[in-house]
Design a protein around this motif. Sequence first.
Motif, PDB file in Angstrom:
ATOM      1  N   GLU A 289      53.452  19.859  51.124  1.00  0.00           N
ATOM      2  CA  GLU A 289      52.339  18.990  51.514  1.00  0.00           C
ATOM      3  C   GLU A 289      51.230  19.806  52.168  1.00  0.00           C
ATOM      4  O   GLU A 289      50.046  19.660  51.842  1.00  0.00           O
ATOM      5  CB  GLU A 289      52.823  17.906  52.469  1.00  0.00           C
ATOM      6  CG  GLU A 289      51.698  16.979  52.936  1.00  0.00           C
ATOM      7  CD  GLU A 289      52.091  16.112  54.125  1.00  0.00           C
ATOM      8  OE1 GLU A 289      51.854  14.897  54.061  1.00  0.00           O
ATOM      9  OE2 GLU A 289      52.600  16.660  55.116  1.00  0.00           O
TER      10      GLU A 289
ATOM     11  N   VAL B  58      50.027  11.761  46.158  1.00  0.00           N
ATOM     12  CA  VAL B  58      51.454  11.934  45.881  1.00  0.00           C
ATOM     13  C   VAL B  58      51.791  11.229  44.582  1.00  0.00           C
ATOM     14  O   VAL B  58      51.653  10.006  44.471  1.00  0.00           O
ATOM     15  CB  VAL B  58      52.313  11.348  47.028  1.00  0.00           C
ATOM     16  CG1 VAL B  58      53.798  11.531  46.719  1.00  0.00           C
ATOM     17  CG2 VAL B  58      51.961  12.019  48.345  1.00  0.00           C
TER      18      VAL B  58
ATOM     19  N   HIS C 237      52.631  17.232  45.413  1.00  0.00           N
ATOM     20  CA  HIS C 237      51.409  16.844  46.119  1.00  0.00           C
ATOM     21  C   HIS C 237      50.198  17.417  45.386  1.00  0.00           C
ATOM     22  O   HIS C 237      50.259  18.531  44.856  1.00  0.00           O
ATOM     23  CB  HIS C 237      51.406  17.377  47.565  1.00  0.00           C
ATOM     24  CG  HIS C 237      52.542  16.874  48.393  1.00  0.00           C
ATOM     25  ND1 HIS C 237      53.782  17.474  48.380  1.00  0.00           N
ATOM     26  CD2 HIS C 237      52.626  15.824  49.270  1.00  0.00           C
ATOM     27  CE1 HIS C 237      54.592  16.823  49.211  1.00  0.00           C
ATOM     28  NE2 HIS C 237      53.919  15.828  49.754  1.00  0.00           N
TER      29      HIS C 237
ATOM     30  N   VAL D  70      45.865  14.173  50.634  1.00  0.00           N
ATOM     31  CA  VAL D  70      46.630  14.577  49.458  1.00  0.00           C
ATOM     32  C   VAL D  70      47.007  13.336  48.665  1.00  0.00           C
ATOM     33  O   VAL D  70      47.097  12.238  49.213  1.00  0.00           O
ATOM     34  CB  VAL D  70      47.909  15.369  49.808  1.00  0.00           C
ATOM     35  CG1 VAL D  70      47.574  16.684  50.477  1.00  0.00           C
ATOM     36  CG2 VAL D  70      48.864  14.544  50.672  1.00  0.00           C
TER      37      VAL D  70
ATOM     38  N   GLN E 236      48.181  10.747  53.263  1.00  0.00           N
ATOM     39  CA  GLN E 236      48.669  10.638  51.891  1.00  0.00           C
ATOM     40  C   GLN E 236      48.160   9.363  51.219  1.00  0.00           C
ATOM     41  O   GLN E 236      48.077   8.303  51.844  1.00  0.00           O
ATOM     42  CB  GLN E 236      50.198  10.629  51.859  1.00  0.00           C
ATOM     43  CG  GLN E 236      50.866  11.911  52.281  1.00  0.00           C
ATOM     44  CD  GLN E 236      52.368  11.889  52.037  1.00  0.00           C
ATOM     45  OE1 GLN E 236      52.941  10.886  51.609  1.00  0.00           O
ATOM     46  NE2 GLN E 236      53.022  13.006  52.302  1.00  0.00           N
TER      47      GLN E 236
END
Length: 324
Positions: free
Chosen positions: A115, A323, A37, A321, A298
């Motif tokens: 995460e 990924v 992440h 975040v 995400q």
Amino acid sequence: MAQVVSIHRHGGPEVLKYEEQDVGAPKANEVRIRQSHCGVNFIDTYFRSGLYPVQLPFVLGQEGTGKITAIGSGVTDFVVGDRVAYSTMAGGGYSSERLVDAELAFKIPDGVSEEMAAALTMKGLTAQMLLRQTFNVRPGTIMLVHAAAGGVGTILSQWGAHLGATVIGTVGSDEKASTARENGCHEVIVYSRENFAERVKELTKGELCDVVFDGVGKVTAMGSLDCLRPRGMFVSYGNASGPVDSFSMLELAKRGSLFATRPMMPHYASTRAKRIAMADEFFATLQNGSVKAPPIQQFALQDASDAHQHLESRRSTGCLVLVP
């Protein structure tokens, strides 16, 4: 080869470029991390726009998490396979794999997901710097938190309430007001329809605040000064609405000999020992539940421009975040 998001020129989210970059072997005192992440912070938009100048091309991102895949000579604190997080002002975080100075890395404690650590490490260190060092919040403190439903604002509100402060938050919508109340704010002001300085005076029955934590910047700065009692502290830590305009020092004097500061992380987390102590204190708040992680949204690494658009729209609550 690693996938990265870089800028070759300054501008809006459209200048973000998804490309490949060679990682190489770790040098002395470095570790190589395969990232799970990548944290997204508002400061990333400052580097992208040119508000904070950097040498181009530049890989954005100040924090990330993952597992160590290789270790350079001289590294004694880590082994291959360790789960780690890091926070740095040198960029490089928007990547699938990268090298990091081992001095900047932290082991992720049990009970904290990768995460969560990617989304919150920089924000948590910022909150620790503000609440525990810049102004020592304690029982009885009256504090105002702007953007109280955002990433840092959510942590400031929860942690401040846990420390015994009366927390007043400002937000831009009723939906965000509910979020702010759920995260420690005793009173919430929707500044899109209320004059927050006048409302603070009403809520405190004229006592005003000991400290204002202002990550919004340009549009709230002078109103923030009006929220402070004599000898209160204006803590400006961000520029979400643009840099704070210059103002006369007499503005501080006539409001009651106020203090004003613009803290920067490198001056507070200046040694590994200080960074570790700050991280340990923050991670402990996650482990004991005094701070609960805000919602984390995400985006795929290649969709970093969408993440920036969402962040700058001011519609987002919680954290973002990427990924890989």
